[in-house]
Write an enzyme that holds these catalytic residues in place. Structure first.
Site, PDB file in Angstrom:
ATOM      1  N   CYS A  61       0.826  -1.203   0.000  1.00  0.00           N
ATOM      2  CA  CYS A  61       0.000   0.000   0.000  1.00  0.00           C
ATOM      3  C   CYS A  61       0.867   1.262   0.000  1.00  0.00           C
ATOM      4  O   CYS A  61       1.464   1.569  -1.022  1.00  0.00           O
ATOM      5  CB  CYS A  61      -1.004  -0.051   1.149  1.00  0.00           C
ATOM      6  SG  CYS A  61      -2.521   0.843   0.752  1.00  0.00           S
ATOM      7  N   HIS A 117      -3.693  -5.191   0.381  1.00  0.00           N
ATOM      8  CA  HIS A 117      -3.110  -5.732   1.620  1.00  0.00           C
ATOM      9  C   HIS A 117      -3.125  -7.264   1.617  1.00  0.00           C
ATOM     10  O   HIS A 117      -4.050  -7.879   2.153  1.00  0.00           O
ATOM     11  CB  HIS A 117      -3.907  -5.222   2.826  1.00  0.00           C
ATOM     12  CG  HIS A 117      -3.727  -3.764   3.061  1.00  0.00           C
ATOM     13  ND1 HIS A 117      -2.777  -3.246   3.914  1.00  0.00           N
ATOM     14  CD2 HIS A 117      -4.359  -2.699   2.510  1.00  0.00           C
ATOM     15  CE1 HIS A 117      -2.836  -1.927   3.885  1.00  0.00           C
ATOM     16  NE2 HIS A 117      -3.785  -1.564   3.054  1.00  0.00           N
ATOM     17  N   GLU A 152      -1.446  -9.269   3.340  1.00  0.00           N
ATOM     18  CA  GLU A 152      -1.275  -9.836   4.693  1.00  0.00           C
ATOM     19  C   GLU A 152      -2.616 -10.241   5.312  1.00  0.00           C
ATOM     20  O   GLU A 152      -2.671 -11.116   6.175  1.00  0.00           O
ATOM     21  CB  GLU A 152      -0.531  -8.839   5.603  1.00  0.00           C
ATOM     22  CG  GLU A 152      -1.296  -7.590   6.054  1.00  0.00           C
ATOM     23  CD  GLU A 152      -1.290  -6.438   5.053  1.00  0.00           C
ATOM     24  OE1 GLU A 152      -1.003  -6.682   3.862  1.00  0.00           O
ATOM     25  OE2 GLU A 152      -1.585  -5.291   5.463  1.00  0.00           O
TER      26      GLU A 152
HETATM   27  N1  GLN Z   1      -2.154   6.559   2.730  1.00  0.00           N
HETATM   28  C1  GLN Z   1      -2.209   5.782   1.534  1.00  0.00           C
HETATM   29  C2  GLN Z   1      -3.555   5.906   0.837  1.00  0.00           C
HETATM   30  O1  GLN Z   1      -4.536   6.251   1.456  1.00  0.00           O
HETATM   31  C3  GLN Z   1      -1.867   4.336   1.803  1.00  0.00           C
HETATM   32  C4  GLN Z   1      -2.846   3.642   2.671  1.00  0.00           C
HETATM   33  C5  GLN Z   1      -2.332   2.367   3.255  1.00  0.00           C
HETATM   34  O2  GLN Z   1      -1.118   2.129   3.319  1.00  0.00           O
HETATM   35  N2  GLN Z   1      -3.217   1.532   3.747  1.00  0.00           N
HETATM   36  O3  GLN Z   1      -3.660   5.645  -0.328  1.00  0.00           O
END
Ligand code: GLN
Length: 549
Positions: A382, A508, A510
């Site tokens: 992310c 994600h 994970e």
């Molecule tokens: N802050 C980033 C976004 O909103 C990444 C979010 C995250 O790592 N879950 O796109």
């Protein structure tokens, strides 16, 4: 109709109700029963999505896009079945529903009260999953500790259900602590007696006591607890500290927790739990043949729970590789171009963690540059992927002002920009791009090799995305989009061909790694780190594409 098991906690918080609930569920599932677990949290936030990770650890996201308590992660990791919004209820959500109904006039002029209106709403949700016909047993974990003011409506709801349901359709497991006093060399039962008394005063009488302890509890202590707490001696279960949470189902099986539960619920007990795959995993976990050192770069490194699912995914992937994964936390704020080589020199792999806000991001970008240039395996999740994109733009494409709109709202070269649908969002709670979305994978790429598939589905939690306008430029210079959303074209995976292992994902992974199905991205990342480590020991330099010409 399903049967219901409630798990409450006494004496202190952090006794591991989630792990006990998940372990019991695993044992029942391994006997062929269809089991799910839900968590009721007594706080007033509607969900944990707006909470800082320092408050309650990571926010776990389900396929249907619910932002939930991290215990749901344990439930999925143990059971390998997905949870949903229905599996996590908070006081905020209960009150919001009741107040909305009141505004609609649904209570027909009645005074709306904690009893019966709030408790009715709690009971409805406690029974809901059991009514779907999908489960034989629903386990409900009640958050907080017995005696907390905010837990009272939940305990009252359990009291009412104890009375409304048949005796063999419901049972209560109470988790307590038996402290060991070193000076007296004694285990003390008084806190347990008090907490059971407090629960009983609310009208809830536990059927089984699971006693967390550092030292084994002998028969005499068990008898004493049984006598004072009004349970059968065989229903006093010892839960001695385990070396890993994944051992707890086996410890509970030795203590016959599943058997006692089946007896009370009047269910057949005709075969032992089938835990072959689980034991195989534990064996590999306990006796690794190699070791790798992986750096986790983030800004919540002081608190392990902030990256819970990532750490557990490494445990699963490590066991799969018969390799111990040592995770070294590195605070991104302290990484500079001057110290990066030294700070990361002991690593065999680098993971840049998810996150929000500008704090520590330059350190992350510096770390990615080091990994890209040195051939150190890199995995960005992310925000971690977004940092890899910014690094590549600045240092390879020469876009000196490259940035994310999140950190720099006026960015002239926003290679990471706000998603179109996010521009109209005004409220914080539940408004990110959340939950499962499909992703098409380009054949012949690293992502394709890892997944062995051309279509996957992964969970999301973000507001910003890769800015498609720059894609051609990136791909010309070797960073390619190997995964995209089939409907919107949104970039989901970026990778660098020719690097031993360099991949960033917008989602994600994970959140979907379980004991029985470790996530392929983590499995391959650990494998690449293992190779890096072996080459390092053999003093071989990693081979970069640029060197191959
Ligand atoms: N802050 C980033 C976004 O909103 C990444 C979010 C995250 O790592 N879950 O796109």
């Amino acid at each position: 109709m399903a049967k219901y098991i409630f798990v409450t906690g006494g004496v202190t918080s952090s006794l591991g109700k989630g792990i006990i609930a998940a372990s019991l569920a695993k044992l029942l599932q391994a006997r062929g029963l269809r089991v799910t677990i839900q968590k009721f949290d007594p706080y007033i936030n509607v969900d944990p999505g707006t909470l800082n990770p320092y408050e309650h650890g990571e926010c776990y996201v389900t396929d249907d896009g619910a932002e939930t308590d991290l215990d749901l992660g344990h439930y999925e990791r143990f059971l390998s079945i997905p949870t949903s919004q229905a599996n996590n209820v908070t006081t905020g959500r209960i009150y919001q529903t009741v107040i909305n109904k009141e505004r609609e006039g649904a209570y027909l002029g009645k005074t709306v009260q904690v009893i019966p209106h709030i408790t009715d709403e709690i009971k409805k949700r406690m029974l809901e999953l059991g009514k779907t016909g999908n489960y034989d047993i629903v386990i409900t974990e009640i958050g907080g500790t017995v005696g907390d003011i905010e837990s009272l409506p939940y305990i009252e709801a359990v009291r009412q259900l104890q009375w409304e349901l048949a005796d063999d359709d419901l049972l209560v497991v109470h988790l307590t602590l038996i402290p060991y006093l070193k000076a007296a060399k004694e285990l003390k039962t008084k806190p347990t007696q008090h907490s059971v008394k407090m629960l009983s005063e609310s009208g809830v009488f536990p059927d089984i006591l699971v006693c967390r302890t550092e030292e084994p509890i002998n028969e005499e202590i068990k008898r004493k607890i049984a006598l004072f707490c009004n349970v059968k001696p065989e229903a006093v279960i010892e839960a001695v500290d385990a070396s890993t949470i994944y051992e707890v189902p086996l410890i509970m099986m030795n203590e016959q927790l599943d058997r006692i539960v089946l007896k009370k619920l009047n269910m057949p007990d005709n075969h032992e739990p089938e835990l072959g795959k689980w034991k195989e995993f534990l064996n590999k976990l306990k006796y690794p043949k190699a070791k790798v050192n992986i750096g986790l770069i983030g800004k919540y490194v002081e608190l392990q729970d902030a990256y819970k699912s990532i750490l557990e995914a490494f445990v699963h992937a490590g066991a799969m590789n018969e390799c111990k994964v040592q995770v070294q936390y590195i605070h991104s704020e302290f990484i500079t171009p001057e110290n990066v080589a030294e700070k990361l020199s002991s690593l065999d792999g680098l993971l840049v963690a998810p996150g929000f806000g500008h704090r520590g991001i330059e350190g992350k970008i510096t770390a990615v540059k080091y990994a890209r240039e040195s051939g150190l395996p890199f995995f960005g999740i992310c925000l971690g992927m977004q940092m890899a994109v910014i690094e590549f733009a600045r240092n390879v494409l020469g876009l000196k002002n490259a940035h994310s709109r999140e950190m720099d709202p006026d960015a002239t070269e926003a290679v990471i920009d706000m998603m179109e649908e996010q521009k109209k969002v005004t409220k914080m709670g539940g408004t990110m791009r959340l939950g499962a979305y499909p992703c098409d994978i380009k054949e012949g790429t690293l992502a394709h090799k890892i997944y062995g598939a051309v279509q996957i589905s992964e969970r999301h939690r973000h507001r910003y995305e890769f800015n498609d306008q720059y894609l051609e430029l990136f791909e010309k210079k070797g960073m390619i989009a190997s995964g995209k959303n089939p409907q919107t074209g949104l970039v989901e995976i970026m990778e660098i061909a020719g690097h031993p292992f360099f991949i960033g994902v917008q989602y994600h992974p994970e959140l979907k790694s379980t004991v029985e199905n470790p996530h392929p991205l983590f499995v391959h990342f650990v494998a690449a780190s293992k190779i890096f480590n072996e080459n390092k020991s053999a003093q071989k330099a990693p081979v970069l594409q640029s060197e191959l010409g």
